[in-house]
Design an enzyme around this catalytic site. Sequence first.
Site, PDB file in Angstrom:
ATOM      1  N   SER A 293       0.830  -1.202   0.000  1.00  0.00           N
ATOM      2  CA  SER A 293       0.000   0.000   0.000  1.00  0.00           C
ATOM      3  C   SER A 293       0.865   1.252   0.000  1.00  0.00           C
ATOM      4  O   SER A 293       1.566   1.507  -0.968  1.00  0.00           O
ATOM      5  CB  SER A 293      -0.970  -0.032   1.183  1.00  0.00           C
ATOM      6  OG  SER A 293      -2.105   0.770   0.915  1.00  0.00           O
TER       7      SER A 293
ATOM      8  N   LYS B 198     -21.836  16.947   9.311  1.00  0.00           N
ATOM      9  CA  LYS B 198     -20.758  17.232  10.265  1.00  0.00           C
ATOM     10  C   LYS B 198     -20.355  15.989  11.045  1.00  0.00           C
ATOM     11  O   LYS B 198     -19.201  15.841  11.443  1.00  0.00           O
ATOM     12  CB  LYS B 198     -21.196  18.340  11.232  1.00  0.00           C
ATOM     13  CG  LYS B 198     -20.117  18.793  12.197  1.00  0.00           C
ATOM     14  CD  LYS B 198     -18.910  19.332  11.464  1.00  0.00           C
ATOM     15  CE  LYS B 198     -17.830  19.785  12.434  1.00  0.00           C
ATOM     16  NZ  LYS B 198     -16.600  20.191  11.735  1.00  0.00           N
TER      17      LYS B 198
END
Length: 331
Positions: free
Chosen positions: A144, A196
């Site tokens: 990765s 949010k």
Amino acid sequence: MNSKRWIALIVAVVLLVFSLGFRMATSVVTADFEEMFDLQDNKFQQSVIEEGSGTNQIAVLNLDGVIQDSGENSLLDSGGYNHKRFLELLDEAGQDRTVNGIVLRVNTPGGGVVESAEIHDKVVEIQEEYEKPVYVSMGNTAASGGYYVAAPADKIVAHEATLTGSIGVIMESFNFAEFADEHGIDFNTIKSGEYKDIMSSSREMTDDERDILQAMIDDMYGDFVDVIVDGRGMPEDEVRNLSDGRVYTGSQANDNGLVDELGSMDDTIAMMKEDYDLGDARVIEYQKGFGVNQWLGGAVQNMFDSESDVNGIKDMLRESNAPRAMYLYTK
């Protein structure tokens, strides 16, 4: 000598001893710690791996552990990966005129998207600005983000049993809403906008939120693909076929073009010497200096029964942060 004179003499001796002790303590506090830990002058250390010409050198840098910026002032810094210092090591190797080539020993499952990109960009800067070759020697794992930082290298060498690949982006969080409902736990959330509290652990994710996050992940994944296309000179469709998140052994990666050669660290150094006519080069290893935080980290570590205790505390602190996208191979 009468009693008054004895008392005066004793008071004078006490004052003298106190004065000397105070001066000594002040001197230690203001000067000695910097000298003891050599904080300023010797930020980095060098050790010679192979003798050779001091005017021609190959620098070896070790990238070990999760690529994550945990802050440079942690009191629990017991010698693990330090992002700021590693970037400084790269700068040092790039600017050192006696260094003609750099070998990165990569042994990491990856890490943060931003941190991985910063290392990648620094490698490219060394190649373009200082015109120095950068080779990568893969250790047990270079997956990765570990592959992201390796992609621009002039040559990538892996052990046949190296775990690499895992090309992609992941973002995870816990969801214990059902557990909370079963145990009568209520959450009170006051927010300024609809999204949010996206990825909140206290409720189910909505379809709109999932679409927003997936778009972010797809964008970061596209950047990862572009890095490989540019670094390896491979067609985009071929890279995308290889980039479904799976890991490859070094042998498989060599077969599919993700690495150039199979070999060890010593083999990688030998290849650089041959490719760039550096047969007489001295091989040195760049290491970070020993700082106060690392010393304190070791002291704290000794207070626990094992290293795993300290690592457990660090992991808990890390996991308490908000979820974020990672170039990370997870098992």
